[in-house]
Each structure stands twice: as C-alpha cells, then as structure tokens.
Design a protein around this motif. Sequence first.
Motif, PDB file in Angstrom:
ATOM      1  N   LEU A  37       0.829  -1.213   0.000  1.00  0.00           N
ATOM      2  CA  LEU A  37       0.000   0.000   0.000  1.00  0.00           C
ATOM      3  C   LEU A  37       0.860   1.258   0.000  1.00  0.00           C
ATOM      4  O   LEU A  37       0.539   2.238  -0.689  1.00  0.00           O
ATOM      5  CB  LEU A  37      -0.925  -0.007   1.212  1.00  0.00           C
ATOM      6  CG  LEU A  37      -2.009  -1.092   1.231  1.00  0.00           C
ATOM      7  CD1 LEU A  37      -2.761  -1.063   2.552  1.00  0.00           C
ATOM      8  CD2 LEU A  37      -2.985  -0.919   0.066  1.00  0.00           C
ATOM      9  N   SER A  38       1.963   1.234   0.753  1.00  0.00           N
ATOM     10  CA  SER A  38       2.873   2.382   0.775  1.00  0.00           C
ATOM     11  C   SER A  38       3.513   2.580  -0.585  1.00  0.00           C
ATOM     12  O   SER A  38       3.677   3.716  -1.051  1.00  0.00           O
ATOM     13  CB  SER A  38       3.947   2.174   1.857  1.00  0.00           C
ATOM     14  OG  SER A  38       3.372   2.109   3.145  1.00  0.00           O
ATOM     15  N   ALA A  39       3.896   1.482  -1.231  1.00  0.00           N
ATOM     16  CA  ALA A  39       4.493   1.561  -2.573  1.00  0.00           C
ATOM     17  C   ALA A  39       3.491   2.113  -3.577  1.00  0.00           C
ATOM     18  O   ALA A  39       3.840   2.945  -4.436  1.00  0.00           O
ATOM     19  CB  ALA A  39       4.981   0.176  -3.003  1.00  0.00           C
ATOM     20  N   ASP A  40       2.245   1.667  -3.475  1.00  0.00           N
ATOM     21  CA  ASP A  40       1.207   2.182  -4.381  1.00  0.00           C
ATOM     22  C   ASP A  40       1.017   3.682  -4.191  1.00  0.00           C
ATOM     23  O   ASP A  40       0.844   4.431  -5.165  1.00  0.00           O
ATOM     24  CB  ASP A  40      -0.119   1.467  -4.118  1.00  0.00           C
ATOM     25  CG  ASP A  40      -0.113   0.021  -4.580  1.00  0.00           C
ATOM     26  OD1 ASP A  40       0.792  -0.363  -5.354  1.00  0.00           O
ATOM     27  OD2 ASP A  40      -1.020  -0.734  -4.161  1.00  0.00           O
ATOM     28  N   TRP A  41       1.039   4.112  -2.936  1.00  0.00           N
ATOM     29  CA  TRP A  41       0.880   5.540  -2.658  1.00  0.00           C
ATOM     30  C   TRP A  41       2.058   6.325  -3.233  1.00  0.00           C
ATOM     31  O   TRP A  41       1.855   7.374  -3.865  1.00  0.00           O
ATOM     32  CB  TRP A  41       0.767   5.757  -1.143  1.00  0.00           C
ATOM     33  CG  TRP A  41       0.491   7.179  -0.745  1.00  0.00           C
ATOM     34  CD1 TRP A  41       0.155   8.230  -1.554  1.00  0.00           C
ATOM     35  CD2 TRP A  41       0.522   7.709   0.584  1.00  0.00           C
ATOM     36  NE1 TRP A  41      -0.018   9.382  -0.824  1.00  0.00           N
ATOM     37  CE2 TRP A  41       0.195   9.090   0.490  1.00  0.00           C
ATOM     38  CE3 TRP A  41       0.791   7.160   1.832  1.00  0.00           C
ATOM     39  CZ2 TRP A  41       0.154   9.914   1.611  1.00  0.00           C
ATOM     40  CZ3 TRP A  41       0.741   7.980   2.952  1.00  0.00           C
ATOM     41  CH2 TRP A  41       0.425   9.348   2.846  1.00  0.00           C
ATOM     42  N   ALA A  42       3.274   5.824  -3.030  1.00  0.00           N
ATOM     43  CA  ALA A  42       4.458   6.516  -3.558  1.00  0.00           C
ATOM     44  C   ALA A  42       4.378   6.647  -5.076  1.00  0.00           C
ATOM     45  O   ALA A  42       4.622   7.728  -5.643  1.00  0.00           O
ATOM     46  CB  ALA A  42       5.717   5.761  -3.152  1.00  0.00           C
ATOM     47  N   ARG A  43       4.042   5.558  -5.737  1.00  0.00           N
ATOM     48  CA  ARG A  43       3.940   5.575  -7.200  1.00  0.00           C
ATOM     49  C   ARG A  43       2.897   6.581  -7.662  1.00  0.00           C
ATOM     50  O   ARG A  43       3.151   7.411  -8.544  1.00  0.00           O
ATOM     51  CB  ARG A  43       3.595   4.175  -7.713  1.00  0.00           C
ATOM     52  CG  ARG A  43       3.505   4.095  -9.245  1.00  0.00           C
ATOM     53  CD  ARG A  43       2.889   2.773  -9.698  1.00  0.00           C
ATOM     54  NE  ARG A  43       3.692   1.625  -9.309  1.00  0.00           N
ATOM     55  CZ  ARG A  43       3.340   0.765  -8.354  1.00  0.00           C
ATOM     56  NH1 ARG A  43       2.201   0.942  -7.663  1.00  0.00           N
ATOM     57  NH2 ARG A  43       4.099  -0.266  -8.081  1.00  0.00           N
ATOM     58  N   ALA A  44       1.720   6.525  -7.066  1.00  0.00           N
ATOM     59  CA  ALA A  44       0.638   7.414  -7.470  1.00  0.00           C
ATOM     60  C   ALA A  44       0.976   8.874  -7.195  1.00  0.00           C
ATOM     61  O   ALA A  44       0.700   9.760  -8.029  1.00  0.00           O
ATOM     62  CB  ALA A  44      -0.654   7.024  -6.748  1.00  0.00           C
ATOM     63  N   ALA A  45       1.584   9.131  -6.035  1.00  0.00           N
ATOM     64  CA  ALA A  45       1.932  10.513  -5.687  1.00  0.00           C
ATOM     65  C   ALA A  45       2.951  11.085  -6.655  1.00  0.00           C
ATOM     66  O   ALA A  45       2.850  12.247  -7.084  1.00  0.00           O
ATOM     67  CB  ALA A  45       2.469  10.566  -4.254  1.00  0.00           C
ATOM     68  N   LEU A  46       3.949  10.280  -7.011  1.00  0.00           N
ATOM     69  CA  LEU A  46       4.973  10.744  -7.953  1.00  0.00           C
ATOM     70  C   LEU A  46       4.372  10.996  -9.334  1.00  0.00           C
ATOM     71  O   LEU A  46       4.659  12.023  -9.974  1.00  0.00           O
ATOM     72  CB  LEU A  46       6.109   9.727  -8.041  1.00  0.00           C
ATOM     73  CG  LEU A  46       7.081   9.751  -6.861  1.00  0.00           C
ATOM     74  CD1 LEU A  46       7.894   8.466  -6.804  1.00  0.00           C
ATOM     75  CD2 LEU A  46       8.009  10.967  -6.960  1.00  0.00           C
TER      76      LEU A  46
END
Length: 206
Positions: free
Chosen positions: A78-87
């Motif tokens: 979930l943290s990785a998904d958030w990082a990807r989406a935010a970037l």
Amino acid sequence: MKRAWTALGARDGEALQAELLARYAEPHRGYHTQQHLHECLALFGEFAHLAERPAEVEIALWFHDAIYDVHRHDNEALSADWARAALLDAGAPADAAERVAALVLATRHSVAPATADEQLLVDIDLAILGAAPARFAEYEAQIRVEYAYVPQAVFNEKRGAILAGFLARPVLYGTPALRERFEAPARANLQAALSALSRPEGVSSR
C-alpha cells in the motif's frame, strides 16, 4: 524531502510531506514513527554517496512505512502504491515512480534486494538492529507497544522466530560500509533479545 522530490521532476510536495509526517505520528504507532523516519533519513545523509539514484532512495525512505497497521500484511504494498501514485500525480517520470515503488517493496525484507539502492535502503531500515544497547532496548519496547493486543507468550514466540531468522542470515547488511558499522552490534543485540524472550518473564522485540 523537497530537494529530492524536485530532483525527480515532481512538483508541489509540501502538502504531501505534511501528510506523510502526520501518518508517522499516528497514535497506534510505537516504533514506526517520526523517530524512525528521522533516524533513517539521518543515516541516509551519511551514506547517500553510495546510492546510484539518491533522490529515489530518499523518497522511498519517506514512504517506506507511510501505511502502517499491525493488523494488515500489505502495508509495504500500500505504501508503494501511494508513492507511485503521488509521484505520477506530481509529474515525475513513470520509470522513476516504478523504481521508488520497488524500493519501498524491498522493505518487506522477504526477498534479497535486487539492486544496490534496494540493498542500501534495506540496510538503513534494519540499522536499528545494530543500534546502541539503550536505543535497541527502546526499540524492543516500542515494538511491544505496537503489538500490545498480542498475549505475551504468543508475542515472545512470534517475535523470537523473527529475530532468530535475522540472526540466521549469513550477513545482515549487504552494503559493506553499513556491515562494518552495524553487523557485530546487531548480532549481539539479537542474541541478547532472544535470550530475554526465552526467559519466562521475557519481553519484546521486532
């Protein structure tokens, strides 16, 4: 965070940084807090010259425990998904966003890191194992706080298995500079923690 965020071609990171800091300040956290984040970032400041893409590693550190719920098993995903989406939302290149997401996923500690940057990130995340004895003891207590709902005997068994797994590794730190600093104290800390857990009154760890 701002300099690394901008270096990745992303824009408008101020609100995101505030949101991330708020996540690390959530009341249910004992160890995975702003203290842990700041310790990781400070250590990265010492070893950033070893990174192939330092801005990506720094942003991954900001996100690596952004989502943290002890009742879930997909926090890193979930943290990785958030990082990807935010970037991506901030205009960063897709390849950079994917690499940052992969870095965050590496902190699951379930498979060997695939790149030197993943190894550096994982080693920084695990540097707490080689902390000074007083800080390691504090860390142990903080982990127990996060799992306060788990009965002591069950916690000791599960925690002991995790620590024994770390201790059984041929090497704990794949980055030579971090291995030189943390390997020996980490093994001493792990052994002491396992001994404490094996006693009837044994207390905590991660």
